[in-house]
Design a protein around this motif. Structure first.
Motif, PDB file in Angstrom:
ATOM      1  N   ILE A 186      20.132 -10.329  -1.442  1.00 32.21           N
ATOM      2  CA  ILE A 186      19.302  -9.033  -2.130  1.00 32.21           C
ATOM      3  C   ILE A 186      17.922  -8.681  -1.459  1.00 32.21           C
ATOM      4  CG2 ILE A 186      18.198  -8.717  -4.440  1.00 32.21           C
ATOM      5  CD1 ILE A 186      19.987 -10.690  -5.771  1.00 32.21           C
ATOM      6  N   THR A 187      17.761  -7.662  -1.180  1.00 32.75           N
ATOM      7  CA  THR A 187      16.734  -6.934  -0.434  1.00 32.75           C
ATOM      8  C   THR A 187      15.904  -6.079  -1.306  1.00 32.75           C
ATOM      9  OG1 THR A 187      17.903  -7.168   1.586  1.00 32.75           O
ATOM     10  CG2 THR A 187      15.920  -5.686   1.571  1.00 32.75           C
ATOM     11  N   PHE A 188      14.705  -6.133  -1.410  1.00 33.89           N
ATOM     12  CA  PHE A 188      13.860  -5.189  -2.419  1.00 33.89           C
ATOM     13  C   PHE A 188      13.005  -4.407  -1.376  1.00 33.89           C
ATOM     14  CE2 PHE A 188      14.501  -8.413  -5.379  1.00 33.89           C
ATOM     15  CZ  PHE A 188      14.953  -7.745  -6.415  1.00 33.89           C
ATOM     16  N   SER A 189      13.076  -3.024  -1.003  1.00 36.94           N
ATOM     17  CA  SER A 189      12.401  -2.313  -0.316  1.00 36.94           C
ATOM     18  C   SER A 189      11.369  -1.487  -0.991  1.00 36.94           C
ATOM     19  CB  SER A 189      13.483  -1.602   0.427  1.00 36.94           C
ATOM     20  OG  SER A 189      14.127  -2.407   1.211  1.00 36.94           O
ATOM     21  N   LEU A 190      10.367  -1.294  -0.546  1.00 34.51           N
ATOM     22  CA  LEU A 190       9.253  -0.092  -1.077  1.00 34.51           C
ATOM     23  C   LEU A 190       8.938   0.759   0.148  1.00 34.51           C
ATOM     24  CD1 LEU A 190       6.859   0.714  -2.885  1.00 34.51           C
ATOM     25  CD2 LEU A 190       5.316  -0.855  -1.354  1.00 34.51           C
ATOM     26  N   LEU A 191       9.483   2.151  -0.361  1.00 32.14           N
ATOM     27  CA  LEU A 191       9.347   3.137   0.475  1.00 32.14           C
ATOM     28  C   LEU A 191       8.285   4.109   0.210  1.00 32.14           C
ATOM     29  CD1 LEU A 191      12.466   2.259   0.659  1.00 32.14           C
ATOM     30  CD2 LEU A 191      13.158   4.593   0.732  1.00 32.14           C
ATOM     31  N   ASN A 192       7.362   4.194   1.254  1.00 29.18           N
ATOM     32  CA  ASN A 192       6.289   5.036   1.167  1.00 29.18           C
ATOM     33  C   ASN A 192       6.260   5.950   2.114  1.00 29.18           C
ATOM     34  OD1 ASN A 192       3.913   6.038   0.849  1.00 29.18           O
ATOM     35  ND2 ASN A 192       2.588   4.369   1.297  1.00 29.18           N
ATOM     36  N   PRO A 193       6.959   7.348   1.854  1.00 29.61           N
ATOM     37  CA  PRO A 193       6.856   8.286   2.762  1.00 29.61           C
ATOM     38  C   PRO A 193       5.565   9.100   3.128  1.00 29.61           C
ATOM     39  CG  PRO A 193       7.645   9.207   0.750  1.00 29.61           C
ATOM     40  CD  PRO A 193       7.234   7.548   0.650  1.00 29.61           C
ATOM     41  N   ASP A 194       4.591   8.812   2.413  1.00 25.77           N
ATOM     42  CA  ASP A 194       3.278   9.601   2.777  1.00 25.77           C
ATOM     43  C   ASP A 194       2.250   8.479   2.691  1.00 25.77           C
ATOM     44  OD1 ASP A 194       1.370  11.229   2.989  1.00 25.77           O
ATOM     45  OD2 ASP A 194       1.581  12.377   1.182  1.00 25.77           O
ATOM     46  N   PRO A 195       2.043   7.710   3.838  1.00 27.05           N
ATOM     47  CA  PRO A 195       0.976   6.497   3.692  1.00 27.05           C
ATOM     48  C   PRO A 195      -0.389   7.319   3.751  1.00 27.05           C
ATOM     49  CG  PRO A 195       2.107   6.567   5.750  1.00 27.05           C
ATOM     50  CD  PRO A 195       2.755   7.321   4.812  1.00 27.05           C
ATOM     51  N   LYS A 196      -0.540   8.369   4.367  1.00 25.52           N
ATOM     52  CA  LYS A 196      -1.814   9.287   4.304  1.00 25.52           C
ATOM     53  C   LYS A 196      -2.416   9.269   2.969  1.00 25.52           C
ATOM     54  CE  LYS A 196      -0.801  11.267   8.899  1.00 25.52           C
ATOM     55  NZ  LYS A 196      -0.679  12.386   9.476  1.00 25.52           N
ATOM     56  N   SER A 197      -1.475   9.571   2.030  1.00 30.21           N
ATOM     57  CA  SER A 197      -2.035   9.932   0.638  1.00 30.21           C
ATOM     58  C   SER A 197      -1.790   8.838  -0.257  1.00 30.21           C
ATOM     59  CB  SER A 197      -1.159  11.027  -0.074  1.00 30.21           C
ATOM     60  OG  SER A 197      -1.094  12.210   0.877  1.00 30.21           O
ATOM     61  N   HIS A 198      -0.983   7.800  -0.254  1.00 30.52           N
ATOM     62  CA  HIS A 198      -0.888   6.576  -1.079  1.00 30.52           C
ATOM     63  C   HIS A 198      -1.064   5.277  -0.133  1.00 30.52           C
ATOM     64  CE1 HIS A 198       1.949   9.723  -3.107  1.00 30.52           C
ATOM     65  NE2 HIS A 198       0.724   9.896  -3.672  1.00 30.52           N
ATOM     66  N   ASP A 199      -1.938   4.415  -0.729  1.00 33.62           N
ATOM     67  CA  ASP A 199      -1.789   3.089  -0.283  1.00 33.62           C
ATOM     68  C   ASP A 199      -1.288   2.326  -1.191  1.00 33.62           C
ATOM     69  OD1 ASP A 199      -2.756   0.827   0.991  1.00 33.62           O
ATOM     70  OD2 ASP A 199      -4.814   0.898   0.410  1.00 33.62           O
ATOM     71  N   VAL A 200       0.000   1.873  -1.132  1.00 35.87           N
ATOM     72  CA  VAL A 200       0.591   1.400  -2.110  1.00 35.87           C
ATOM     73  C   VAL A 200       0.736  -0.232  -2.126  1.00 35.87           C
ATOM     74  CG1 VAL A 200       3.107   1.316  -3.510  1.00 35.87           C
ATOM     75  CG2 VAL A 200       2.298   3.344  -2.410  1.00 35.87           C
ATOM     76  N   HIS A 201       0.286  -0.937  -3.051  1.00 31.86           N
ATOM     77  CA  HIS A 201       0.467  -2.358  -3.388  1.00 31.86           C
ATOM     78  C   HIS A 201       1.453  -2.772  -4.156  1.00 31.86           C
ATOM     79  CE1 HIS A 201      -3.268  -2.870  -0.757  1.00 31.86           C
ATOM     80  NE2 HIS A 201      -3.497  -1.572  -1.131  1.00 31.86           N
ATOM     81  N   TRP A 202       2.219  -3.843  -3.804  1.00 24.81           N
ATOM     82  CA  TRP A 202       3.216  -4.460  -4.934  1.00 24.81           C
ATOM     83  C   TRP A 202       3.243  -5.958  -4.640  1.00 24.81           C
ATOM     84  CZ3 TRP A 202       8.979  -3.570  -4.003  1.00 24.81           C
ATOM     85  CH2 TRP A 202       9.336  -4.048  -2.727  1.00 24.81           C
ATOM     86  N   ASP A 203       3.164  -6.487  -5.670  1.00 20.66           N
ATOM     87  CA  ASP A 203       3.324  -8.030  -5.877  1.00 20.66           C
ATOM     88  C   ASP A 203       4.852  -8.428  -6.046  1.00 20.66           C
ATOM     89  OD1 ASP A 203       2.782 -10.665  -5.808  1.00 20.66           O
ATOM     90  OD2 ASP A 203       2.138 -10.864  -7.983  1.00 20.66           O
ATOM     91  N   ILE A 204       5.319  -8.236  -4.928  1.00 23.06           N
ATOM     92  CA  ILE A 204       6.751  -8.708  -4.840  1.00 23.06           C
ATOM     93  C   ILE A 204       7.263  -9.958  -4.966  1.00 23.06           C
ATOM     94  CG2 ILE A 204       7.100  -8.510  -2.316  1.00 23.06           C
ATOM     95  CD1 ILE A 204       9.525  -7.315  -4.985  1.00 23.06           C
ATOM     96  N   GLU A 205       6.443 -10.881  -4.197  1.00 21.89           N
ATOM     97  CA  GLU A 205       6.773 -12.303  -4.337  1.00 21.89           C
ATOM     98  C   GLU A 205       6.401 -12.793  -5.764  1.00 21.89           C
ATOM     99  OE1 GLU A 205       4.313 -14.422  -1.618  1.00 21.89           O
ATOM    100  OE2 GLU A 205       4.868 -13.145   0.075  1.00 21.89           O
TER     101      GLU A 205
END
Length: 555
Positions: free
Chosen positions: A229-248
């Motif tokens: 099982i693979t969980f992937s975070l796709l951020n196509p616009d890192p210049k506009s979004h600084d995405v943080h997720w507590d996947i662990e």
């Protein structure tokens, strides 16, 4: 003086004949058998008759049900007949060569003292807690408690109750046909908790014709020894979004308990990744009415292939890979919504693809853009995300919401997101699927080896075939006995051994070596040796025949 020379010549002729006969005898009696033995294709014996008999195998799926009657649940005259056993058997109407029957074996008995006390408590939760302490039920078995018709344990408008464990409760009735009426209610509850046509049809989707039972929407994952099982975070616009997720933390709190409850069906490995500048393969459309973008239902299949190339190849994996993608749309296409076939927004803003995984679109709150400069810090709500991903994971494994009988109260899943009887139902389906897959593999292998006679069958391949046949037969016997755990283990062994034999590399060594190539190789080797021997034998035969026809001299 001529007599000694003629005698010597005759002696040489005799020696030549003897030498020719000797060489011919050696070539025929020793050379040919030796050549035949050393060049023959070794083929270990296989149980062809047993393999052909597997297609006519009749699977009888036995569900042991203990029906416990409390006081005043049925008339007193009927209670005096306890205990006894009733068997209810029915055919599963599937278009499959293997006949499948479902057999509910109901053992009726009276309630024990601690069971009477538990069922006299004020709520079902308290009763289940007391009833679960002294007993451990076997996999695939059910216990149904029959309470009095006027019991307050259930709401008055409810006739039955299904809990998270392997227990259920039905109302009794004071009627002369009490056992028949209660028996029908027990069967309805047991079918919801164990086996239905839909569950088995979804498990046999690859073996059934394309019809209502095997649509793509109902194709669960194939049975396997493990899953990745693979969980992937796709951020196509890192210049506009600084995405943080507590996947662990989310995996530890939500996913791991579910996978631990599901561990009997296989081994699981979980990993995660963040991909930047990963865009969807479909351009969203703008909706002026809502000032938002949307993905139509017909374009969703085109989203997966471009994204999959960025996820990493699953070719090196030994097990099926499940991909769960969290997509944060770029600023130019925000907010982004997924529409269903009717054009309405999907409440979860997500969709799943059978046997592949799921994708969820996570929109950033529009107020965040006014409060700070770019890039905007985005904290992902993992509770919302994992709720969607766990629901998709259930669908991918074929764990659909059960169809409850009328006036039946369902307690809901446990904290792990899976009831015990849902796991049993998955093991039933996986066992039937494994038996069908192993049977198909063994039949195909037997047909292949029967058509092509110059394929080498080594002893280890034959032993795997024998082991697979024995495992299929054992799985069928355990299913008929109601031993679900051992039946599932035997079915897994059958699939593993049959596929190990089918894909053995030694089967390809002489697969493309026809007889005309054999003659092309051996004729140049044996022809120069065989011609002189054959000519000598012909000459000897002609001389012998001539001497027989020569008339004898008479004085």
């Amino acid at each position: 003086m001529a007599a000694p020379g003629a005698a010597a010549t005759d002696l040489e002729v005799v020696r030549g004949k003897r030498a020719a006969l000797f060489f011919a005898a050696v070539a025929i009696l020793l050379g040919l058998p030796l050549w035949w033995k050393t060049t023959e294709t070794y083929r270990a014996p296989l149980p062809y008759s047993q393999i052909s008999g597997l297609n006519a195998l009749q699977l009888r799926l036995t569900v042991p049900i203990t029906v416990v009657f409390t006081r005043e649940s049925v008339p007193l005259d009927d209670q005096e007949k306890l205990p006894f056993t009733v068997v209810h058997e029915r055919d599963i109407p599937l278009k499959y060569k293997m006949k499948i029957k479902c057999r509910f074996q109901k053992a009726y008995r009276r309630a024990l003292e601690h069971e009477e006390e538990a069922l006299s408590l004020g709520s079902m939760q308290e009763a289940e807690t007391v009833l679960a302490e002294p007993q451990k039920q076997a996999e695939g078995s059910l216990t149904v408690y029959v309470i009095s018709e006027n019991s307050s344990l259930l709401p008055q408008d409810m006739m039955s109750y299904i809990g998270p464990e392997r227990t259920a409760v039905v109302r009794g009735i004071t009627h002369r046909e009490a056992f028949n009426i209660v028996g029908r209610r027990v069967i309805q509850v047991a079918q919801a908790m164990s086996l239905t046509e839909d569950v088995l049809a979804a498990a046999l989707a690859d073996h059934l014709p394309e019809d209502k039972w095997s649509s793509d929407k109902r194709r669960p994952l194939k049975s396997s020894l493990g899953y990745e099982i693979t969980f992937s975070l796709l951020n196509p616009d890192p210049k506009s979004h600084d995405v943080h997720w507590d996947i662990e933390g989310a995996v530890r709190r939500y996913v791991q308990p579910f996978l631990s409850a599901l561990s009997a069906a296989g081994n699981f490995s979980v990993d995660s990744q963040i991909l930047y500048y990963a865009v969807l393969g479909v351009n969203p459309r703008f909706d002026p009415a809502s000032s938002s973008y949307y993905l139509a239902a017909h374009s969703l299949p085109h989203v997966i292939n471009p994204v999959e190339s960025r996820l990493g190849s699953s070719a090196a994996s030994l097990y099926p890979v499940l991909n769960f993608l969290l997509y944060v749309p770029e600023l130019a296409h925000s907010p982004l919504y997924i529409q269903d076939k009717d054009g309405a927004p999907v409440p979860t803003n997500a969709f799943h693809s059978p046997r592949w995984g799921g994708i969820m679109v996570y929109n950033v709150d529009p107020k965040a853009y006014n409060a700070s400069e770019l890039p905007v810090r985005v904290e992902v709500d993992m509770v919302q995300v994992m709720e969607v991903f766990l629901a998709q994971l259930r669908l991918l494994f074929g764990i659909a919401q059960p169809q409850m009988p009328l006036k039946c109260l369902f307690s809901g899943s446990k904290s792990e997101g899976l009831t015990t009887w849902e796991l049993d139902r998955l093991l039933w389906a996986r066992s039937v699927e494994n038996v069908a897959t192993a049977t198909t593999t063994l039949t195909s292998l037997a047909q292949l080896l029967g058509k092509i006679s110059n394929i080498v069958i080594k002893d280890d391949v034959a032993s795997e075939v024998y082991r697979a046949v024995a495992a299929v037969q054992k799985a069928a016997e355990e299913l008929a006995s109601g031993h679900l755990a051992s039946a599932f283990i035997a079915s897994q062994e059958a699939v593993t051994s049959s596929e190990r034999a089918f894909f053995d590399p030694s089967l390809l060594h002489l697969l493309y070596f026809p007889d005309d190539q054999k003659f092309a190789i051996y004729i140049p080797l044996f022809l120069p040796m065989a011609v002189p021997i054959l000519l000598s034998l012909v000459k000897i035969f002609l001389e012998t025949r001539k001497s027989w026809k020569k008339p004898e001299k008479t004085d």
